[in-house]
Design a protein around this motif. Structure first.
Motif, PDB file in Angstrom:
ATOM      1  N   GLN A   7      15.119  -9.066 -13.203  1.00 21.55           N
ATOM      2  CA  GLN A   7      15.412  -7.918 -14.049  1.00 21.55           C
ATOM      3  C   GLN A   7      14.586  -6.694 -13.664  1.00 21.55           C
ATOM      4  O   GLN A   7      15.088  -5.572 -13.668  1.00 21.55           O
ATOM      5  N   THR A  13      22.955  -5.776 -12.418  1.00 21.78           N
ATOM      6  CA  THR A  13      23.431  -4.398 -12.550  1.00 21.78           C
ATOM      7  C   THR A  13      23.302  -3.621 -11.243  1.00 21.78           C
ATOM      8  O   THR A  13      24.214  -2.881 -10.857  1.00 21.78           O
ATOM      9  N   PHE A 164      25.207  -5.724 -18.737  1.00 20.72           N
ATOM     10  CA  PHE A 164      25.561  -5.158 -20.043  1.00 20.72           C
ATOM     11  C   PHE A 164      26.441  -3.924 -19.899  1.00 20.72           C
ATOM     12  O   PHE A 164      27.459  -3.779 -20.589  1.00 20.72           O
ATOM     13  N   GLU A 238      22.459   3.319 -23.253  1.00 20.67           N
ATOM     14  CA  GLU A 238      22.582   1.862 -23.296  1.00 20.67           C
ATOM     15  C   GLU A 238      21.438   1.179 -22.544  1.00 20.67           C
ATOM     16  O   GLU A 238      20.775   0.278 -23.074  1.00 20.67           O
ATOM     17  N   THR A 349      15.228  -4.600 -19.727  1.00 21.55           N
ATOM     18  CA  THR A 349      15.937  -5.606 -18.933  1.00 21.55           C
ATOM     19  C   THR A 349      17.382  -5.140 -18.804  1.00 21.55           C
ATOM     20  O   THR A 349      18.177  -5.291 -19.732  1.00 21.55           O
ATOM     21  N   ASP A 351      20.244  -5.976 -17.447  1.00 17.64           N
ATOM     22  CA  ASP A 351      21.423  -6.811 -17.684  1.00 17.64           C
ATOM     23  C   ASP A 351      21.613  -7.121 -19.158  1.00 17.64           C
ATOM     24  O   ASP A 351      22.713  -7.494 -19.589  1.00 17.64           O
ATOM     25  N   ASN A 352      20.550  -6.955 -19.933  1.00 19.56           N
ATOM     26  CA  ASN A 352      20.620  -7.174 -21.378  1.00 19.56           C
ATOM     27  C   ASN A 352      19.532  -6.357 -22.057  1.00 19.56           C
ATOM     28  O   ASN A 352      18.469  -6.879 -22.411  1.00 19.56           O
ATOM     29  N   PRO A 355      17.887  -7.757 -26.023  1.00 17.95           N
ATOM     30  CA  PRO A 355      17.771  -9.223 -26.031  1.00 17.95           C
ATOM     31  C   PRO A 355      17.877  -9.848 -27.406  1.00 17.95           C
ATOM     32  O   PRO A 355      18.243 -11.019 -27.522  1.00 17.95           O
ATOM     33  N   GLY A 357      20.015  -8.845 -29.615  1.00 17.81           N
ATOM     34  CA  GLY A 357      21.424  -8.824 -29.991  1.00 17.81           C
ATOM     35  C   GLY A 357      21.885  -7.709 -30.890  1.00 17.81           C
ATOM     36  O   GLY A 357      22.992  -7.759 -31.431  1.00 17.81           O
ATOM     37  N   SER A 360      25.891  -5.703 -28.468  1.00 16.41           N
ATOM     38  CA  SER A 360      26.373  -6.759 -27.583  1.00 16.41           C
ATOM     39  C   SER A 360      27.306  -6.210 -26.503  1.00 16.41           C
ATOM     40  O   SER A 360      27.874  -5.130 -26.645  1.00 16.41           O
ATOM     41  N   ARG A 361      27.445  -6.982 -25.437  1.00 14.29           N
ATOM     42  CA  ARG A 361      28.273  -6.583 -24.292  1.00 14.29           C
ATOM     43  C   ARG A 361      29.730  -6.394 -24.705  1.00 14.29           C
ATOM     44  O   ARG A 361      30.371  -5.435 -24.331  1.00 14.29           O
TER      45      ARG A 361
END
Length: 378
Positions: A7, A13, A164, A238, A349, A351-352, A355, A357, A360-361
């Motif tokens: 990450q 990403t 994400f 984001e 991070t 990609d997310n 974390p 929540g 959400s993606r």
């Protein structure tokens, strides 16, 4: 199989951003005679209305494409988010107007995506669907597969981003739309891919820009490039999990109050139009903000060098004569890298970024309420 970086090195990403030049060539290399026939018959109708729809980034793809399609097809083309249609369908859907609904969806699993096409089927007498999606298992693609009034076009499998933020999924769907309905050709796609590869090669410079760790980012562009500015602002918001302030506008609109956001900790990104007339207003705002905050406060992207008196620019050559909706594609790669590297500077991070929540993606928790009897039969 390519291993995913850690990450702190950009995760999936950074790979998904970097694969876009090759992905675009793959999108442009496909031919589908059935698709061409389906769309040619529709756009030949002078009474056809085209709605470009999606949620979030997918909605902004429509905002980028709509002006180019409107000019190219000489038809009524509107970008309307699924979130607006679901909340107030009678404000946007017209029963007696033949309508082609173009739906953008990375997965096609957003509740509003399915609800929007269902509402169109219910409330419009003559409606057709073009579904552009990246996930062959997605609900939207499956719902429209095999229907006589629908055409489902899947993007290359690798563009179904696992990160994400939508990156290669978004640009591939946008390019596909412009190839199927708009002014783009496979030759244009090759030029765009070459320009995007130049941006990929600029990663060290973009990372250095992110290392200034600004707290406010403003993106400015006109016409299709305003939709690009909106997407750029969302991408940064984001990937930094909302830790930085982002804003978007047109160069002319920005002066009418929103310019108040500027301070010494702001980076402004100006996307310069390929239209000679529009370009004059872009240059004006560049000169104004650089005069106020200094040369380094503004990053300029252009397809040709700008006059020396306006300062430096990142020039993506080989795109002469292309519509702004197409030029937006390599411009967006720059914005994606800037968002990613800024995210890393803020120790997120990518990609997310959420974390726990909070976001959400694929959007969850949306209740789709049935139409009331009177409105459903209006």
């Amino acid at each position: 199989m390519t291993s995913i970086p850690a990450q702190e090195d950009g995760g999936a990403t950074i790979l998904e951003i970097g694969q876009q030049p090759d992905a675009w060539r793959e999108v442009a290399g496909r031919t589908d005679e059935d698709a061409a026939r389906f769309l040619d018959e529709l756009v030949a109708r002078p009474d056809l209305r085209i709605i470009l729809t999606g949620a979030g980034s997918s909605a902004f793809a429509g905002e980028i494409a709509a002006p180019a399609l409107r000019r190219h097809l000489n038809r009524r083309v509107e970008a309307i988010p699924t979130t607006d249609i679901v909340a107030g369908p009678m404000n946007f859907l017209e029963r007696e107007t033949p309508t082609l609904m173009v739906s953008f969806g990375r997965s096609g699993n957003s509740p509003e995506s399915l609800a929007t096409t269902a509402l169109a089927d219910e409330l419009v007498d003559e409606v057709w669907h073009l579904v552009l999606t990246c996930d062959r298992e997605g609900k939207l693609g499956q719902a429209h597969a095999g229907r006589a009034n629908s055409l489902v076009v899947f993007m290359p499998e690798r563009t179904n981003d696992v990160g994400f933020a939508m990156t290669s999924s978004l640009t591939s769907m946008l390019l596909s739309c412009l190839l199927l309905l708009g002014p783009a050709s496979p030759r244009d796609a090759d030029a765009l891919a070459a320009a995007a590869q130049h941006v990929v090669d600029l990663q060290p410079d973009i990372r250095a820009l992110a290392q200034t760790k600004k707290q406010r980012f403003v993106y400015l562009g006109s016409g299709p490039l305003e939709g690009l500015s909106r997407e750029s602002a969302l991408k940064l918001l984001e990937l930094t999990a909302g830790e930085v302030v982002t804003y978007f506008d047109s160069p002319l609109g920005f002066r009418h109050g929103p310019k108040s956001v500027l301070d010494a900790d702001t980076l402004v990104v100006v996307y310069v139009s390929t239209d000679p007339h529009t370009r004059l207003y872009d240059l004006d705002i560049i000169a104004e903000i650089r005069g106020q905050l200094g040369q380094d406060a503004v990053t300029v992207l252009s397809t040709e060098p700008i006059p020396a008196k306006y300062g430096p620019a990142v020039v993506l050559s080989g795109l002469a004569g292309l519509d702004d909706a197409l030029v937006a594609l390599p411009y967006l790669v720059f914005a994606q890298y800037l968002a990613l590297f800024t995210s890393l500077e803020y120790r997120k991070t990518p990609d997310n970024p959420f974390p726990s929540g909070e976001v959400s993606r694929v959007v969850k928790g949306v209740t789709i309420h049935p139409m009331t009897g009177g409105a459903a039969h209006a």
